[in-house]
Design a protein around this motif. Sequence first.
Motif, mmCIF file in Angstrom:
data_model
loop_
_atom_site.group_PDB
_atom_site.id
_atom_site.type_symbol
_atom_site.label_atom_id
_atom_site.label_comp_id
_atom_site.label_asym_id
_atom_site.label_seq_id
_atom_site.Cartn_x
_atom_site.Cartn_y
_atom_site.Cartn_z
ATOM 1 N N PRO A 36 -3.296 -0.972 -0.552
ATOM 2 C CA PRO A 36 -3.854 -0.623 -1.865
ATOM 3 C C PRO A 36 -4.120 -1.871 -2.702
ATOM 4 O O PRO A 36 -3.310 -2.805 -2.700
ATOM 5 C CB PRO A 36 -2.761 0.230 -2.497
ATOM 6 N N LEU A 86 1.045 -8.755 -4.378
ATOM 7 C CA LEU A 86 1.581 -9.579 -3.298
ATOM 8 C C LEU A 86 1.046 -10.999 -3.406
ATOM 9 O O LEU A 86 1.788 -11.969 -3.249
ATOM 10 C CB LEU A 86 1.212 -8.959 -1.951
ATOM 11 N N PHE A 106 2.248 -10.205 4.873
ATOM 12 C CA PHE A 106 3.052 -8.997 5.100
ATOM 13 C C PHE A 106 4.521 -9.362 5.282
ATOM 14 O O PHE A 106 5.411 -8.730 4.708
ATOM 15 C CB PHE A 106 2.588 -8.275 6.372
ATOM 16 N N MET A 119 6.101 -10.338 2.130
ATOM 17 C CA MET A 119 6.356 -9.139 1.335
ATOM 18 C C MET A 119 7.679 -8.508 1.764
ATOM 19 O O MET A 119 8.547 -8.206 0.946
ATOM 20 C CB MET A 119 5.202 -8.177 1.591
ATOM 21 N N ASN A 167 -5.375 4.731 -4.171
ATOM 22 C CA ASN A 167 -5.818 3.384 -4.487
ATOM 23 C C ASN A 167 -6.480 3.285 -5.861
ATOM 24 O O ASN A 167 -6.637 2.204 -6.395
ATOM 25 C CB ASN A 167 -6.817 2.947 -3.406
ATOM 26 N N ALA A 202 -0.386 3.108 -8.721
ATOM 27 C CA ALA A 202 -1.228 1.918 -8.876
ATOM 28 C C ALA A 202 -1.070 1.307 -10.262
ATOM 29 O O ALA A 202 -0.793 0.118 -10.398
ATOM 30 C CB ALA A 202 -2.684 2.263 -8.604
ATOM 31 N N LEU A 217 2.758 0.218 -11.075
ATOM 32 C CA LEU A 217 3.160 -1.080 -10.525
ATOM 33 C C LEU A 217 2.593 -2.207 -11.376
ATOM 34 O O LEU A 217 3.281 -3.187 -11.671
ATOM 35 C CB LEU A 217 2.616 -1.231 -9.103
ATOM 36 N N MET A 255 9.963 -5.292 -6.858
ATOM 37 C CA MET A 255 8.520 -5.141 -6.935
ATOM 38 C C MET A 255 7.915 -5.037 -5.538
ATOM 39 O O MET A 255 7.082 -4.184 -5.253
ATOM 40 C CB MET A 255 7.968 -6.373 -7.646
ATOM 41 N N MET A 256 8.352 -5.945 -4.652
ATOM 42 C CA MET A 256 7.823 -5.930 -3.296
ATOM 43 C C MET A 256 8.319 -4.699 -2.537
ATOM 44 O O MET A 256 7.589 -4.122 -1.738
ATOM 45 C CB MET A 256 8.219 -7.206 -2.550
ATOM 46 N N SER A 309 6.075 -2.074 -3.640
ATOM 47 C CA SER A 309 4.760 -2.255 -3.033
ATOM 48 C C SER A 309 4.755 -1.788 -1.584
ATOM 49 O O SER A 309 3.769 -1.211 -1.119
ATOM 50 C CB SER A 309 4.336 -3.727 -3.080
ATOM 51 N N PHE A 333 4.557 1.805 -1.538
ATOM 52 C CA PHE A 333 3.205 2.172 -1.953
ATOM 53 C C PHE A 333 2.232 2.052 -0.775
ATOM 54 O O PHE A 333 1.322 2.852 -0.599
ATOM 55 C CB PHE A 333 2.811 1.211 -3.088
ATOM 56 N N THR A 334 2.452 1.034 0.057
ATOM 57 C CA THR A 334 1.536 0.741 1.155
ATOM 58 C C THR A 334 1.846 1.562 2.404
ATOM 59 O O THR A 334 0.939 1.930 3.146
ATOM 60 C CB THR A 334 1.620 -0.760 1.501
ATOM 61 N N ILE A 342 -0.097 4.614 3.750
ATOM 62 C CA ILE A 342 -1.437 4.329 4.245
ATOM 63 C C ILE A 342 -1.380 3.718 5.636
ATOM 64 O O ILE A 342 -2.177 4.050 6.512
ATOM 65 C CB ILE A 342 -2.174 3.423 3.248
ATOM 66 N N ILE A 343 -0.389 2.840 5.849
ATOM 67 C CA ILE A 343 -0.229 2.248 7.176
ATOM 68 C C ILE A 343 0.095 3.338 8.192
ATOM 69 O O ILE A 343 -0.447 3.371 9.291
ATOM 70 C CB ILE A 343 0.892 1.175 7.149
ATOM 71 N N PHE A 388 -2.867 5.259 8.929
ATOM 72 C CA PHE A 388 -3.763 4.481 9.790
ATOM 73 C C PHE A 388 -3.378 4.626 11.255
ATOM 74 O O PHE A 388 -4.230 4.819 12.113
ATOM 75 C CB PHE A 388 -3.741 3.010 9.383
#
Lengths: 325, 352
Positions: free
Chosen positions: A141, A148, B35, B38, B284, B302, B305, B319-320, B323, B326-327, B330-331, B334
């Motif tokens: 996103p 990041l 990544f 993160m 997103n 979104a 954050l 925070m990470m 994140s 949050f991600t 979607i991964i 995928f």
Amino acid sequence: MEKSGKGHTLSLGRTWLSKSIRRREAWSPKTRRNFRTGILFISLWIIGFLAFNLYPILASLYYSFTEYHIMTPKIWIGLANYALVFEDPLFLKSLSNTIYMIVFGVSLSLILSFSCAILLNLKIRGQSIYRVIYFLPSIVPTVAATLLFLWVLNPQMGFLHIMLGKIGIVGPDWFKDPVWSKPGLIILNLWGMGQGIVVYLSGLQDVPVSLVEAAELDGASWWQRLRYVTIPMVSPITVFLLIMGVIGMFQYFAQAYVFAAGSGSMASVLGSPLHSTLFYSVYLWNVGFMQLDFGYASALAWIMFIVIMISTALLLRSSKRWAYY
Amino acid sequence: MFPRSNRWYKLQKKVRPFFQHVLIFTVGLFFLLPFLWMLSTALKSDLDIYRTPPTWLPYDLKQVEIDGELLPLYNVQIDDITKELAALEIKKGQGKFVDPANPEIIIEMPMKYAEPILIVKPRWQNFPDALSKAIRVGTGVSFLTYIKNSLTIAFFSILGTLISCTTAAYGFARLHWPGRDKIFLVVMGTMMLPFQVTMIPMYVVFSKIGWTNTFLPLIVPTFFGNAFMIFLLRQFFLTIPEEMCDAARVDGASEWQIFSRIVLPLSKPVLASVVVFTFLWVWNDFIGPMLYLTDPKLFTLAIGLQDYQGQHNVAWNQMMAASIMFTLPIIIAFFFAQRTFIQGVKLTGLKE
């Protein structure tokens, strides 16, 4: 008075109706029934089109000719909003920032995503894993990716800082130095260029093997095959990505917003440091929703729409000379 | 001459893939390392994230249990001897230490003689902490609230898109009526329209009817069609054999029955794509929630954050962690629907 007024519209309506009925009389009952069913099926879209497309288009066109702050009545001022842009230094700044991103950011991402696609098209083992790795960042996103990179580019504790430090380079302060803020954003964009890579990769896979082999038999070197066979064969994709890139840069917002807010000291000032990340859409947002100047913001939106249309048309037109369809 | 060139050819054949691997891997690091950074940050302790130079592995204080209490260990220098001592209390540069082997004796030393002992230890606690921690003082809002909001909007948007776009796509793909193709051109034309053009009038309308600070401006439009989804569905519906529908028509089925009983059940793959794409867009979306939601209780992930980042003293580890959460959906999506993703990318940019 009221009655006659109504009667007038009624008669107007009647003639329009009778005309359309007369036209529909040419249709067979079956056609008429099909028409009715068809309209019924797309009726939700029709409502949506009228309410969320047509109305706002006309309204924003109208707003753009008025002086309009949300609470005040609209005052017709003709083309004054459009004339204002030529004297507005921030507008010119936002336009030049956007052009910077198109000239450097979009072209760099085209070149690099093509290069990555070539790498991913090599016939070696483990290629499917590499493809996933190259693609994954592009689905992170936008806000998460930008955050990041605020952390990765952090001038004291970010990992890019360590890496650069190891080879003896002192990394710049990406968020406070107006010279480096846009390159910082370009790096972020390049991290997420997986979509361009995928599109190029599919294009490379469509290049006929016979063509490449023929060139090889004729003694063409690797570079010559690339230059005279592969690049021309994927040129329609380059046109597509170029147009998408230009449109994307005019609408570039979330990354710039998060980046500017993350630059620290002036969290409320969009486009910081020193207006260096004030891109077109960011400025439009600023005018519309910070200054609440809806008239000028609408004019900016229309200018953006027109510029996008013109540049798309120009790119398509010029591409006839350098792309092979 | 000949054998030598043959050997050269063989060598080249062996060496080339090696160099290709090295090249692909090196470039791949550019995509991979952020990544890992993160993840590494998300597993670090509060103390560790501000350490310079930063490290890849997460370090935390080595702790020892004394009388049921976990205390951090320090290397304390006492008269040229360094001892591992546990810190009881640290106040104004003075530390009270005990020897884990001999917990009765308390030693007081200035902190400048004490060095914390760090060991590699991932701090998984950051994830639950990020979820439950109140982000805005006094509102009781946490990332969990944001996740709920994002999911709510995504659920209704998917529902709306499915209802409005499948019907419209059927009307454009399977029904024959005068004017259909002209209207379909209008549908395609609306894709060209930038969001920024319609943004201001829509904001004026929605704020006049009091819909700001509700999810309605984000949800309601999805119930009235979306050009890209209609296009996607129409292309799929066109591949369903016409004879099937005709046979049902002969049997007296209404168009609605053909649509709901024949076409929809055959379209599961494309419906899945619509669900995935809509989810991605909503998840997103930044500018939409920015426009209409100003109450932190209603923030999506979104903008939530971003809002958290804009505050002072950001805890980068949490925070990470947030994140990543949050991600991750979607991964995961995928890996389940790779083909859908790739197809979507080829049709248009996924995120726009």
